[in-house]
Scaffold this active site. Structure first.
Site: not given
Length: 195
Positions: A163, A182
């Site tokens: 991420e 996220h």
């Protein structure tokens, strides 16, 4: 609350084809609006993996759409899952019967790789996979193949193995994937409350 809301937003975005319709309008590619026809979520079945605080709220929000709510959680009794707004089923039943699978379990030794090629193959054709929990609970390569092969209809992802994922990530190239970086739990209200 914001994570459960985000899971619902991903379900609605996928079935109503919001992102796809938006991209089509921006690119001038709308030749026939009926090619962007979506589906209702009313009275569909959602399977919740992990019905803790976030899963319980997701079940509650699904109730607003008269959805049938199934849940699998090895740490809760059938009675407790009923109190949380769902029917307890085993994992195999959840895979076979759910139109949407929404993941709300922690990432640990029990859940890493929980969704791989076999699990995606056992899902209903036309089902959607939603993960707002953590990366590595699903195998990204297996999900990619399930989506490309038409084994499932689409995926809504807020989490990835790395991420943020690189812009050329193969899952981000598919029209039947809606992804966010996220941010499900990062709302203005939540950040203020945490402070």
């Amino acid at each position: 609350e914001p994570v459960a809301e985000h899971a619902m937003a991903l379900m609605l975005n996928l079935t109503k084809r919001v992102g796809l319709g938006n991209r089509a309008l921006l690119s001038g590619a709308v030749t026939d609006r009926f090619l962007l026809t979506g589906n209702n979520i009313r009275e569909k079945t959602v399977g919740i993996v992990g019905i803790g605080r976030i899963g319980r709220l997701t079940a509650k929000y699904c109730g607003a759409f008269d959805m049938r709510v199934l849940a699998t959680d090895p740490y809760l009794s059938a009675e407790e899952i009923t109190r949380r707004g769902a029917t307890k089923v085993d994992f195999a039943t959840l895979l076979a019967e759910s139109d949407f699978i929404s993941v709300h379990c922690p990432r640990n030794r029990e859940t890493i790789g929980m969704f791989g090629a076999e699990e995606f193959a056992r899902m209903k054709p036309g089902a959607y996979f939603i993960n707002t929990a953590r990366g590595r609970i699903h195998d990204e390569a297996a999900l990619l193949e399930a989506l490309r092969g038409g084994k499932i209809a689409g995926a809504g992802l807020d989490v990835f193995d790395t991420e943020p994922p690189p812009p050329d990530h193969p899952l981000l190239q598919l029209e039947n994937v809606v992804a966010t970086p996220h941010v499900a739990g990062a709302t203005v209200e939540t950040v203020q409350a945490m402070s």
